[in-house]
Motif scaffolding. Structure first.
Motif, short mmCIF file in Angstrom:
data_model
loop_
_atom_site.label_atom_id
_atom_site.label_comp_id
_atom_site.label_asym_id
_atom_site.label_seq_id
_atom_site.Cartn_x
_atom_site.Cartn_y
_atom_site.Cartn_z
N VAL A 145 0.85 -1.20 0.00
CA VAL A 145 0.00 0.00 0.00
C VAL A 145 0.89 1.26 0.00
N PRO A 146 0.47 2.34 -0.68
CA PRO A 146 1.25 3.58 -0.68
C PRO A 146 0.87 4.50 0.48
N TRP A 147 1.47 5.70 0.49
CA TRP A 147 1.32 6.59 1.64
C TRP A 147 0.20 7.63 1.48
N LEU A 153 -6.84 2.44 1.27
CA LEU A 153 -6.34 1.51 0.24
C LEU A 153 -6.00 0.14 0.82
N LYS A 171 1.47 -4.80 3.91
CA LYS A 171 2.60 -3.92 4.21
C LYS A 171 2.24 -2.48 3.82
N THR A 210 7.48 -9.53 -2.57
CA THR A 210 7.03 -9.94 -3.92
C THR A 210 7.79 -11.18 -4.39
N SER A 223 3.41 3.50 -7.44
CA SER A 223 3.80 4.16 -8.69
C SER A 223 3.95 3.15 -9.83
N VAL A 230 7.30 -4.95 -9.47
CA VAL A 230 6.44 -5.97 -8.82
C VAL A 230 6.05 -7.03 -9.85
N LEU A 245 -1.78 1.81 -10.32
CA LEU A 245 -0.55 2.58 -10.47
C LEU A 245 -0.81 4.07 -10.67
N GLY A 247 -1.02 7.96 -12.48
CA GLY A 247 -1.88 8.54 -13.51
C GLY A 247 -1.44 9.94 -13.85
N CYS A 278 -4.19 9.55 -6.67
CA CYS A 278 -3.84 8.94 -7.95
C CYS A 278 -4.75 9.46 -9.06
N LYS A 282 -4.58 16.11 -13.13
CA LYS A 282 -3.16 16.50 -13.19
C LYS A 282 -2.84 17.31 -14.43
P1 NAD Z 1 5.74 3.65 -4.46
O1 NAD Z 1 5.59 2.84 -5.69
O2 NAD Z 1 7.03 4.31 -4.19
O3 NAD Z 1 5.46 2.76 -3.16
C1 NAD Z 1 4.25 2.03 -3.00
C2 NAD Z 1 4.48 0.88 -2.03
O4 NAD Z 1 5.40 -0.05 -2.63
C3 NAD Z 1 5.11 1.28 -0.70
O5 NAD Z 1 4.55 0.47 0.32
C4 NAD Z 1 6.58 0.93 -0.90
O6 NAD Z 1 7.26 0.68 0.31
C5 NAD Z 1 6.49 -0.32 -1.75
N1 NAD Z 1 7.65 -0.61 -2.59
C6 NAD Z 1 8.61 0.25 -3.01
N2 NAD Z 1 9.48 -0.40 -3.82
C7 NAD Z 1 9.05 -1.68 -3.92
C8 NAD Z 1 9.51 -2.83 -4.64
N3 NAD Z 1 10.57 -2.79 -5.43
N4 NAD Z 1 8.80 -3.96 -4.53
C9 NAD Z 1 7.68 -4.01 -3.78
N5 NAD Z 1 7.20 -2.97 -3.07
C10 NAD Z 1 7.87 -1.81 -3.15
O7 NAD Z 1 4.53 4.67 -4.49
P2 NAD Z 1 4.20 5.82 -3.43
O8 NAD Z 1 5.18 6.92 -3.66
O9 NAD Z 1 4.05 5.22 -2.08
O10 NAD Z 1 2.74 6.26 -3.92
C11 NAD Z 1 2.51 7.20 -4.91
C12 NAD Z 1 2.14 6.55 -6.23
O11 NAD Z 1 1.05 5.66 -6.04
C13 NAD Z 1 1.66 7.56 -7.28
O12 NAD Z 1 2.22 7.24 -8.53
C14 NAD Z 1 0.15 7.35 -7.31
O13 NAD Z 1 -0.48 7.73 -8.51
C15 NAD Z 1 0.06 5.89 -7.06
N6 NAD Z 1 -1.25 5.52 -6.54
C16 NAD Z 1 -2.09 4.81 -7.34
C17 NAD Z 1 -3.37 4.49 -6.89
C18 NAD Z 1 -4.34 3.72 -7.76
O14 NAD Z 1 -5.33 3.24 -7.21
N7 NAD Z 1 -4.11 3.58 -9.05
C19 NAD Z 1 -3.78 4.89 -5.62
C20 NAD Z 1 -2.89 5.61 -4.82
C21 NAD Z 1 -1.63 5.91 -5.30
#
Ligand code: NAD
Length: 476
Positions: A145-147, A153, A171, A210, A223, A230, A245, A247, A278, A282
């Motif tokens: 999950v992201p931040w 989420l 996580k 993963t 992202s 992943v 991811l 957008g 997300c 933008k």
């Molecule tokens: P991120 O990809 O940096 O991190 C997301 C999660 O993945 C975190 O928990 C991180 O610790 C983990 N992570 C990082 N590297 C990894 C790896 N190699 N393998 C597995 N896990 C890993 O993204 P972020 O900065 O936390 O979030 C922002 C991004 O998320 C933006 O691009 C946003 O658009 C996207 N987002 C998408 C949606 C959607 O539903 N499509 C929703 C919210 C955010």
């Protein structure tokens, strides 16, 4: 519920503190205010093993009992919305009233998901045989999950995974682990041991998860760059994946709307949660006839907006959530300045945190970085257009395809335009909506698969066809 004062993981239904810990930073002060566990490879193994063991019995629990537990979990989350919201603001930065909406939203999602159904499909029913398609759980799910919406989420993954009969290891982002850990404390009291495990850790933990052979499926939100990693990692064991991811969503504003009526909504669609959504707008395309009017109103709104520490009353927009993201957004801003673009900004507080002024870039070229890249921070490029075919081509000219919006008084025309956008979601005269019954599914490089509703639920299952003869005459 009285939360414990420390932050522990949930492994096999029990508190687990792990060996090492990592600092959690309040983005409004840029200083650490708590620690969370940094899970080791052994902690991960224990969580996966607990989930594997629990799967053996959880998948056999009648769905009505699983539903009842999801409803109880939703009740508990909602009942604890106040303490969770103030913790949320400290770790995530969002103003506390809006933080509370996310917590309540997570509870609501548990409830709404509990009401979903996966009936057996009948694909053939003749005198000779009936063919049934059952939807079986996959096993142990890895949820990452992201931040930006850490609690909501997580609930989008936990609730459907469990309803379908899977067990899960979740996580959260290392930037926002705390509310998810507290949610784990609540869920421990509802679900059998091992069904929900919550672990936290630094940058090494996601890739370790993963690659872990114990997972049958990865449900990832983050992202696009990480999503690709992943997918690569999942390919080794052909794990099932759902990827939500990034957008670079376009909103298209036709000349038949009132600038006065739409400007605030357009602004909110772009800047809510300090633009860290997300599906936020933008890229904002506004027809030439009303461009100046809309732009001037949006600039006024940006100048009046209160940016500050989300724990202070009256704050409308918090900081950018973390230092890395702050640096990225500031770098984009510097690049806009270096390109000589026209920039309009609101104010920032005189605080140490990661504050970025709400920024509108006035009609930048289509190939400037602020238009091409997902800022994921409060910088909105707004551009003029004259011709609808041309603006649709511009909106679609991106590798992303998450969502988009059309603003028009002519709804039928807006629906036609919606059909031409290469995105998984299109809103007409509204923004940022999602419902537990509606799929969120990124087109192109915005995702793979879907979350929410029956579409999302199915992603946690394996269809199994069973051919059932109507008589045993052929064999006995
Ligand atoms: P991120 O990809 O940096 O991190 C997301 C999660 O993945 C975190 O928990 C991180 O610790 C983990 N992570 C990082 N590297 C990894 C790896 N190699 N393998 C597995 N896990 C890993 O993204 P972020 O900065 O936390 O979030 C922002 C991004 O998320 C933006 O691009 C946003 O658009 C996207 N987002 C998408 C949606 C959607 O539903 N499509 C929703 C919210 C955010």
């Amino acid at each position: 519920m009285n939360f414990s004062s420390d932050f522990t993981m949930t492994i096999n239904g029990e508190a687990a503190s792990g060996g090492a810990s990592i600092d959690v930073i309040n983005p409004a002060t840029a200083s650490s205010f708590a620690q969370c566990p940094d899970a080791s490879a052994e902690d991960l193994d224990r969580a996966v093993q607990a989930a594997k063991d629990a799967f053996k019995t959880w998948k056999l629990v009648p769905v009505e009992e699983r539903r009842a537990m999801l409803i109880k979990a939703g009740d508990l989350i909602m009942a604890n919305a106040d303490p969770l919201a103030s913790l949320f603001t400290k770790e995530q930065g969002r103003p506390v009233t809006l933080a509370k909406q996310e917590i309540l939203g997570a509870g609501y999602w548990f409830h709404a998901t509990a009401a979903l159904d996966l009936p057996v499909d009948i694909t053939e029913d003749t005198d000779q045989r009936r063919v049934e398609v059952h939807h079986e759980p996959l096993g142990v799910v890895c949820a990452i999950v992201p931040w930006n919406f850490p609690v909501l989420l997580a609930s989008w993954k936990i609730a459907p995974a469990l309803l379908a009969g899977n067990t899960i290891v979740v996580k959260p982002s290392p930037y926002t682990p705390l509310c998810t850990l507290k949610m784990g404390e609540l869920l421990r009291t509802v679900f059998p041991a091992g069904v929900v495990n919550i672990i936290t850790g630094g940058d090494a933990l996601g890739p370790m998860m993963t690659a872990h052979k114990g997972f049958a499926k990865i449900s990832f939100t983050g992202s696009t760059a990480t999503g690709k990693r992943v997918m690569e990692s999942a390919a080794r064991d052909l794990k099932r994946i759902t990827l939500e991811l990034g957008g670079n969503d376009a909103a298209i504003v036709l000349p038949d709307v009132s600038a006065e009526k739409v400007s605030q909504s357009l602004f909110d669609g772009a800047f809510s949660n300090s633009a860290q959504i997300c599906v936020a707008t933008k890229r904002l395309y506004v027809h030439n006839d009303i461009y100046d009017d809309v732009r001037d109103r949006m600039i006024q709104i940006a100048r009046r907006a209160v940016v500050g520490d989300g724990s202070q009353q009256g704050t409308q927009f918090g900081p950018v959530q973390n230092k890395a993201q702050y640096d990225r957004v500031m770098n984009l801003l510097e690049s806009a300045k270096a390109e000589g673009l026209t920039i309009h900004q609101g104010a920032t507080p005189d605080l140490e945190g990661y504050f970025v002024p709400l920024t509108i870039i006035d009609n930048p070229p289509e190939d400037s970085r602020v238009v091409v890249e997902e800022a994921f921070g409060p910088i909105l490029p707004m551009m003029r257009f004259d011709d609808i075919d041309e603006v649709i081509a511009r909106a679609n000219n991106t590798d992303y395809g998450l969502a988009g919006a059309i603003w028009s008084a002519d709804i039928e025309r807006a629906v036609q335009i919606a059909g031409r956008l290469e995105t998984g979601t299109v809103w007409i005269n509204e923004n940022l909506q999602s419902t537990p019954l509606t799929p969120l599914a990124g087109h192109k490089q915005s995702g793979f698969g879907a979350e929410n509703g029956i579409y999302g639920l199915r992603e946690f299952t394996q269809p199994k066809a069973i051919y059932i003869p109507k008589s045993s005459d052929a064999v006995a």
